[in-house]
Design a protein around this motif. Structure first.
Motif, mmCIF file in Angstrom:
data_model
loop_
_atom_site.group_PDB
_atom_site.id
_atom_site.type_symbol
_atom_site.label_atom_id
_atom_site.label_comp_id
_atom_site.label_asym_id
_atom_site.label_seq_id
_atom_site.Cartn_x
_atom_site.Cartn_y
_atom_site.Cartn_z
ATOM 1 N N ASP A 298 51.807 -0.937 46.915
ATOM 2 C CA ASP A 298 52.415 -1.546 48.062
ATOM 3 C C ASP A 298 53.825 -1.130 48.255
ATOM 4 N N VAL A 299 54.491 -0.363 47.373
ATOM 5 C CA VAL A 299 55.717 0.092 47.425
ATOM 6 C C VAL A 299 56.057 1.367 46.592
ATOM 7 N N ILE A 300 56.100 2.445 46.849
ATOM 8 C CA ILE A 300 56.225 3.705 45.870
ATOM 9 C C ILE A 300 57.651 4.291 46.143
ATOM 10 N N VAL A 301 58.391 4.581 45.251
ATOM 11 C CA VAL A 301 59.663 5.092 45.170
ATOM 12 C C VAL A 301 59.597 6.490 44.687
ATOM 13 N N VAL A 302 59.993 7.323 45.106
ATOM 14 C CA VAL A 302 59.843 8.918 44.678
ATOM 15 C C VAL A 302 61.387 9.462 44.505
ATOM 16 N N ASP A 303 61.656 9.599 43.309
ATOM 17 C CA ASP A 303 63.040 10.146 42.940
ATOM 18 C C ASP A 303 63.068 11.776 42.915
ATOM 19 N N GLU A 304 64.197 12.210 43.025
ATOM 20 C CA GLU A 304 64.313 13.792 42.963
ATOM 21 C C GLU A 304 63.509 14.428 44.141
ATOM 22 N N THR A 305 63.288 13.922 45.160
ATOM 23 C CA THR A 305 62.625 14.452 46.320
ATOM 24 C C THR A 305 62.692 15.815 46.907
ATOM 25 N N SER A 306 64.207 16.265 46.509
ATOM 26 C CA SER A 306 64.531 17.541 46.937
ATOM 27 C C SER A 306 63.567 18.771 46.212
ATOM 28 N N MET A 307 63.298 18.184 45.164
ATOM 29 C CA MET A 307 62.277 19.243 44.330
ATOM 30 C C MET A 307 60.880 19.038 44.612
ATOM 31 N N VAL A 308 60.458 18.230 45.655
ATOM 32 C CA VAL A 308 58.937 18.089 45.958
ATOM 33 C C VAL A 308 58.700 19.001 47.019
ATOM 34 N N SER A 309 57.735 19.868 46.820
ATOM 35 C CA SER A 309 57.196 20.821 47.544
ATOM 36 C C SER A 309 56.401 20.479 48.796
ATOM 37 N N LEU A 310 56.373 21.214 49.913
ATOM 38 C CA LEU A 310 55.567 20.797 51.081
ATOM 39 C C LEU A 310 54.055 20.513 50.760
ATOM 40 N N THR A 311 53.563 21.327 49.851
ATOM 41 C CA THR A 311 51.960 20.989 49.362
ATOM 42 C C THR A 311 51.879 19.546 48.777
ATOM 43 N N LEU A 312 52.914 19.254 47.708
ATOM 44 C CA LEU A 312 52.771 17.988 47.309
ATOM 45 C C LEU A 312 53.105 17.051 48.152
ATOM 46 N N MET A 313 54.144 16.925 48.796
ATOM 47 C CA MET A 313 54.296 16.172 49.919
ATOM 48 C C MET A 313 53.207 15.646 50.788
ATOM 49 N N ALA A 314 52.536 16.687 51.270
ATOM 50 C CA ALA A 314 51.345 16.479 52.030
ATOM 51 C C ALA A 314 50.329 15.671 51.334
ATOM 52 N N ARG A 315 50.123 15.942 50.247
ATOM 53 C CA ARG A 315 49.038 15.325 49.442
ATOM 54 C C ARG A 315 49.340 13.803 49.108
ATOM 55 N N LEU A 316 50.893 13.682 48.998
ATOM 56 C CA LEU A 316 51.533 12.299 48.708
ATOM 57 C C LEU A 316 51.146 11.448 49.968
ATOM 58 N N PHE A 328 62.053 7.485 49.589
ATOM 59 C CA PHE A 328 62.438 8.565 48.945
ATOM 60 C C PHE A 328 63.896 8.753 48.586
ATOM 61 N N VAL A 329 64.021 9.284 47.403
ATOM 62 C CA VAL A 329 65.579 9.240 47.031
ATOM 63 C C VAL A 329 65.861 10.523 46.435
ATOM 64 N N GLY A 330 66.955 11.241 46.977
ATOM 65 C CA GLY A 330 67.302 12.672 46.414
ATOM 66 C C GLY A 330 68.398 13.213 47.415
ATOM 67 N N ASP A 331 68.995 14.266 46.886
ATOM 68 C CA ASP A 331 70.049 14.894 47.266
ATOM 69 C C ASP A 331 69.575 16.237 48.105
ATOM 70 N N PRO A 332 69.781 16.338 49.541
ATOM 71 C CA PRO A 332 69.203 17.285 50.158
ATOM 72 C C PRO A 332 70.299 18.507 50.083
ATOM 73 N N ASP A 333 71.321 18.539 49.431
ATOM 74 C CA ASP A 333 72.069 19.561 49.359
ATOM 75 C C ASP A 333 71.804 20.392 47.995
ATOM 76 N N GLN A 334 71.001 19.812 47.102
ATOM 77 C CA GLN A 334 70.707 20.456 45.767
ATOM 78 C C GLN A 334 69.631 21.506 45.979
ATOM 79 N N LEU A 335 69.494 22.244 44.790
ATOM 80 C CA LEU A 335 68.255 23.280 45.034
ATOM 81 C C LEU A 335 66.812 22.689 45.537
ATOM 82 N N SER A 336 66.046 23.209 46.182
ATOM 83 C CA SER A 336 64.936 22.898 46.646
ATOM 84 C C SER A 336 63.672 22.991 45.556
ATOM 85 N N SER A 337 62.502 22.891 45.823
ATOM 86 C CA SER A 337 61.368 22.910 44.950
ATOM 87 C C SER A 337 61.386 24.429 44.775
#
Length: 640
Positions: A298-316, A328-337
């Motif tokens: 019913d509730v899904i929390v995803v941490d470190e979302t800046s590290m989630v690739s486009l492919t994995l986000m689509a599948r989720l 979704f939880v994360g820092d948009p200014d950090q390094l990406s996937s």
């Protein structure tokens, strides 16, 4: 003709048999063997002989390898083409004339021209951007799923009950007078929407907010009276290490909640996104859970979302029920996937229309300072982890203000040390602060480990971390890890490194010396250890043991059970992402390093809680701050 590959004297991978533009761009180092082989094979199957179209296909393949999901044919000649070591000058290459190039690509049998055209072809030209079809479909899936979730009927919420819970959970925030409580706003938005984003830098209270969001949802009427079950919650992160940290952080935040909320929330576990989705070996990226078999939560929390690739986000997104909340939880200014896409950064910066229903509900719930978040994104900005010069430096980097950042670095503040030195030398000057930190933390860790004190040895390990952008070369982990090891041996003797056995081989017994810092390099689900975990060897009456930080008590295992492990005196910034250390020393690569970006510098600096030490040149710092990663995608402008 079959292509083969050789290495030229400059170590550029050249494909023998490549012709025309593919050959010229391969020789220049713009295209790698994979790009050339893919473009040649696909063009041959499609019957495409136009050299310009084959080049466009190869560049689209290369873009994905570099982290982008598309290219703009009109601008690609101005793109910075980098390898791991150098930036390539492409100004002299025979780029096709943009208008004619676009016309040739549009007419190709390999290209679906338009966002609304049928697929089944290798390439897609849409909104002026050229995609590999697979990545176009994934971007479209993320866009449409997100918009459908935020544009549908919002969740049913008892606003009076939610107001009462917000007042209970966010009383006495400790914020300066007049500063808005962004954590409260983020929690309210997460309760009122199917999909939301809690964004912010390290130490801004993102995980604390997550625990309170879950408490709010569990407090809503009916959450405990669903048919045959309560509210089902899943915590997940892109990597095992990040999942373990999320679990520990939520557990710690839960312990500080009021008794009733703490009891309702209980003890939640976390998993990797791949485990959550049910990874199927040999399935080429498919999972057990998908559009036809939704996740049961019913509730899904995803941490470190800046590290989630486009492919994995689509599948989720396709696997989550339409009536389940996503946070979704994360820092948009950090390094990406490390894979293609920068989804969190795109969503956080995307334009959007005003949400009148959300604004009305927020008005009922209490002070929101007139803020109505776009796309459910709330950015937390008050830093609780550190302050002073570290926070000033991080903010200057994030705002792309090199003058302000350099002023902070040169200010002489006790928590920010800047050594202006050319590190591309055998013995560069000014390394005393780095040497002192390496020896100090090494001594603490060794003495505690030799005494059998697990927790103290791990605390010593986290007193200081030496970070690099490169793996090899004069600015890389290999060199600086060896330097650190040398300083330890020089100061403390043989305990700082395994002794040599006969014939120059390591003595197995001495390999596991007390205080040896360890890095796990592959997931071990049986032991509960994950790629990127760090630990330390500790002496016990039963022999040496490896200790790894895990919640209230460390995980302790026999070293003989560790298969993928190495000594870590230095690590890459990517490896350190999501971690924190009392002091961080960062080896800044030279200004022409392709890895030197704003996100890299920001991520390195924000790993520290008490002290940052930066070693490099002003030119390199300035170049980093003015050089964002800029991953190309069409998601940000179209998320409306």
């Amino acid at each position: 003709m079959t292509e083969t590959m050789i290495m030229d004297p400059a170590d550029a991978a050249l494909v023998i048999g490549a012709e025309g533009l593919l050959r010229e761009f391969n020789t220049a180092g713009v295209l790698g063997p994979a790009d050339v082989h893919a473009a040649t094979a696909i063009s041959r199957l499609a019957g495409e002989a136009d050299d310009r179209v084959r080049l466009a296909l190869a560049l689209a393949v290369r873009a994905v390898r570099a982290g982008s999901v598309c290219i703009d044919l009109a601008e690609v000649h101005t793109t910075s083409f980098d390898t791991s070591e150098v930036t390539i000058d492409v100004s002299t290459l025979p780029w096709p004339e943009p208008g004619a190039w676009l016309a040739a690509v549009r007419a190709s049998p390999m290209v679906s021209d338009g966002h609304d055209q049928p697929g089944g072809r290798p390439l897609r030209l849409a909104h002026g951007l050229l995609y590999l079809e697979r990545y176009w479909l994934q971007e479209e899936e993320v866009r449409t799923e997100w918009l459908q979730r935020e544009g549908g009927t919002p969740p049913e919420v008892d606003l009076a009950r939610l107001t009462e819970a917000l007042d209970r959970l966010f009383t006495g925030s400790g914020l300066p007078a007049g500063e808005p409580d962004q954590q409260r706003l983020a929690a309210a938005v997460a309760a009122l929407r199917w999909v939301s984003v809690i964004a912010g830098g390290p130490g801004t209270g993102k995980t604390t907010t997550v625990a309170r969001v879950l408490a709010l949802l569990l407090d809503q009427p009916g959450s405990e009276h669903r048919p045959g079950r309560g509210l089902r919650i899943a915590l997940a992160a892109p990597t095992g290490k990040a999942a373990a940290r999320l679990e520990e952080a939520v557990r710690d935040a839960t312990s500080r909640l009021p008794a009733g909320d703490r009891e309702r929330l209980g003890d939640l576990g976390a998993s990797t996104l791949h485990r959550l989705l049910g990874w199927l070996p040999g399935s080429r990226g498919r999972f057990r859970y998908h559009r036809g078999n939704h996740l049961p939560y019913d509730v899904i929390v995803v941490d470190e979302t800046s590290m989630v690739s486009l492919t994995l986000m689509a599948r989720l997104l396709e696997a989550v029920r339409p009536d389940a909340r996503l946070v979704f939880v994360g820092d948009p200014d950090q390094l990406s996937s490390v894979e293609a896409g920068a989804v969190l950064a795109d969503i956080a910066a995307a334009p959007g229309a005003d949400d009148s229903a959300l604004a009305e509900a927020l008005g009922v719930l209490g002070p929101s300072d007139g803020q109505t978040p776009v796309h459910g994104v709330v950015r937390l900005s008050h830093t609780w982890r550190y302050g002073g010069a570290i926070d000033e430096l991080a903010q200057a980097i994030r705002k792309s203000d090199p003058d302000a950042a350099i002023a902070v670095l040169r200010s002489g503040a006790p928590d920010v040390v800047f050594v202006e030195s050319d590190l591309d030398r055998a013995d560069p000057p000014g390394l005393e602060p780095l040497r002192d930190q390496v020896r100090s933390s090494g001594r603490v860790s060794h003495d505690a480990a030799a005494a059998g004190e697990f927790e103290q040895a791990l605390r010593g390990l986290d007193q200081h971390r030496l970070l690099c952008a490169h793996r090899q070369g004069p600015f890389g982990v290999a060199r600086w890890g060896a330097e650190a090891e040398h300083w330890l041996i020089e100061a403390f003797g043989s305990w700082a490194v395994p002794s040599e056995g006969t014939a120059g081989r390591r003595d197995r017994g001495a390999e596991w010396y007390p205080g040896r810092p360890l890095l796990i390099t592959a997931n071990d689900y049986e032991l509960g250890l994950y790629n990127g975990d760090t630990g330390v060897v500790v002496t016990t009456p039963d022999g040496p043991r490896a200790a790894f930080a895990r919640g209230a008590k460390p995980t302790v295992v026999s070293p003989v059970r560790l298969d993928a492990v190495q000594t870590v005196h230095a690590m890459t910034v990517h490896r350190a992402q999501g971690s924190q250390f009392s002091c961080v020393s960062f080896i800044v690569p030279p200004p022409d390093s392709p890895l030197l970006t704003r996100e890299l510098l920001y991520t390195a600096v924000t790993r520290a809680t008490d002290r940052v030490q930066v070693f490099g040149t002003v030119d390199a710092i300035r170049q980093a701050i003015l050089h964002p990663a800029n991953r190309a995608s069409g998601l940000r402008p179209r998320l409306i």
